[in-house]
Structures are given as C-alpha cells and as structure tokens.
Design a protein around this motif. Structure first.
Motif, PDB file in Angstrom:
ATOM      1  N   SER A 192      42.737  52.947  39.192  1.00 48.51           N
ATOM      2  CA  SER A 192      42.281  51.683  39.852  1.00 48.51           C
ATOM      3  C   SER A 192      42.803  50.382  38.958  1.00 48.51           C
ATOM      4  N   GLN A 193      42.512  49.251  39.614  1.00 48.53           N
ATOM      5  CA  GLN A 193      42.952  48.126  38.931  1.00 48.53           C
ATOM      6  C   GLN A 193      42.156  48.032  37.313  1.00 48.53           C
ATOM      7  N   SER A 200      50.209  46.948  44.009  1.00 44.63           N
ATOM      8  CA  SER A 200      50.040  47.739  45.314  1.00 44.63           C
ATOM      9  C   SER A 200      50.709  49.043  45.091  1.00 44.63           C
ATOM     10  N   SER A 217      51.238  52.245  36.775  1.00 45.55           N
ATOM     11  CA  SER A 217      50.028  51.858  35.962  1.00 45.55           C
ATOM     12  C   SER A 217      50.503  51.640  34.611  1.00 45.55           C
ATOM     13  N   SER A 233      42.458  51.637  45.560  1.00 43.54           N
ATOM     14  CA  SER A 233      43.101  50.453  45.487  1.00 43.54           C
ATOM     15  C   SER A 233      42.841  49.865  47.033  1.00 43.54           C
TER      16      SER A 233
END
Length: 263
Positions: A192-193, A200, A217, A233
């Motif tokens: 994830s972030q 994205s 990533s 996301s």
C-alpha cells in the motif's frame, strides 16, 4: 516507508562493495521463463587491482534494502566486465546471469517407460543440471501412458513437461522453481502507500488473456517471481501474484521494484 537509509551491497570475488563507500547502480530483472536473466551493475572509481579481481564466472550477490531490512535480490555469475571513463570518473560495468547458461552445455537423450509420471522425469532431469531445486509442486502430475522421450536441451524439455502439467518452470537467484505462480508457500506481502506503493496501479491485460496490474514500489527485496501481494490502492484492492519485474537501485536515483502482477 522512507526512501532514506538505502543500502546496496555487492559481494564478488571475496570482496564487498557498499553504497556507503561507492557509487553503485543497476537493474535486476526477474520473470517466469527458463532463460537466465541478465542483470547490469555499475560501480564507480574502482582501482586497477580491484577491477582485475572481477573475473568472468565469479559468483556475485547483491543485497539491497533499507537500514535494518536488507535481503538478496540477485545471486548469479559474472559474464562480462568492462570499464570506461566519464569525465573524471571511471565506471566499471558488470553483466550478471542469475544462473549458468544451460542451453549451451546441457543436452539430454533419454527414453522413459510407459506410465512414467512427469514428476519423476522432472526430478531426473533436474539432477542432471546440477542446480538446486528450491520448489517443485505440480498443478497436475501427468502420467505418460505411452512413455516419454526426452531429447534436446534439458531446460526446454522440462519447460514442455511443466506446460503439460499446467505449471511454471523458471530459475531465480540460481535455483530452479517448478510451481504454479498462484499457489505456493510464499510469505504474503502487503503493499500500500504506507508500505511503499508508488503511484497508482496500471491495468494489465496480456496477450494470453491474463489480467492484473503493473505496480511500482520502493525497492522491496522480498518481491520476486511468484511473490503473493495483498494490494491496497484507491483504484483496486485484492490479492495478486507477481509474474515478472525488476529491481532498480542507485544511491540517489531510482530505488524501486517494478512488477507485473496477475490475478
């Protein structure tokens, strides 16, 4: 995840090069086919005596990550080495295969009896390669009722058999994997972030009808072929399986993992 505290280590020929002391950059690809992948590594301003120690066929390891969390992203063999000047800097480039070139020297001609299982043939052929088998798990263990004749390059014969079994056959970090990309005992990585996702996900639809996402990533040494990723996301969340990609590393530029992940 912060992009500070980058660590790159290269171990080759009894020597260790660290990004703390040298400018280092490179790209390490990974995928799910039988051909060894070729990586490229560049190291700045080595001495003549050090360059001369970088021999062809030397085993080379690359560890990368962040302070307190590094891991191996490449284990392979040096195939080429050259140096060139760029202004005041001398840059030494190494080409590295993540396995020996088996297509040149590994040929087989052998007949197997009627009723022989694919798993038996694969284990027998793998033993002739002299490369460790990290995983062998067939989706379907085909029984060749009429027997089977293995004739040709061993890796190509093994690829044909694993295709019959609905299974992938690939080499990664100097070891053989025979397994389904979507099934295995791999640790689950949550992306994830917060854990390093960049940008994205981009939708992927392959020529073979497989769908998924292209992902980027911050460099993650745990991700390679057949890694299982739980993606979170804004556009899509769910589980995907890595089919191919690359690690890109440098002291001040790219330090990321790009991946093709399928559903």
């Amino acid at each position: 995840m912060s992009n500070f505290g980058r660590v790159i280590e290269i171990l080759v020929g009894g020597m260790k090069f660290s990004s703390l002391d040298f400018n280092i950059e490179g790209t390490v690809p990974f995928d799910n086919d039988t051909l060894p992948n070729e990586s490229e590594v560049k190291i700045w301003n080595l001495s003549d005596s050090t360059i001369n120690k970088l021999k062809r066929n030397s085993v080379l390891h690359i560890n990368a990550g962040y302070t307190g969390d590094i891991g191996t992203i490449l284990q392979g063999y040096v195939t080429k080495r050259w140096s060139a000047w760029d202004g005041p800097n001398r840059i030494t480039t190494l080409k590295v295969l993540d396995g020996p070139d088996l297509t040149v020297r590994k040929i087989v001609s052998k007949a197997y009896a009627k009723g022989t299982l694919a798993s038996y043939i694969l284990k027998d052929l793998a033993s002739k390669l002299g490369i460790p088998v990290a995983q062998m798990e067939l989706s379907k263990d085909v029984r060749y009722l009429g027997g089977y004749t293995a004739d040709g390059v061993i890796t190509e014969v093994m690829a044909d058999i694993t295709k019959d079994c609905g299974t992938s056959f690939f080499m990664n970090k100097g070891r053989i994997y025979i397994r389904n990309l979507r099934r295995g005992a791999d640790p689950l990585f949550k992306l994830s972030q917060k854990t390093g996702l960049i940008g994205s996900p981009e939708p992927l639809e392959g020529d073979d009808g497989v769908i998924g996402y292209n992902l980027r990533s911050q460099l993650q040494h745990r991700i390679s072929t057949a890694s299982t990723v739980d993606l979170t996301s804004r556009i899509w969340s769910g589980r995907v399986h890595v089919r191919s990609g690359s690690h890109k590393f440098s002291r001040t530029g790219d330090f990321m993992t790009e991946m093709e992940a399928i559903m």
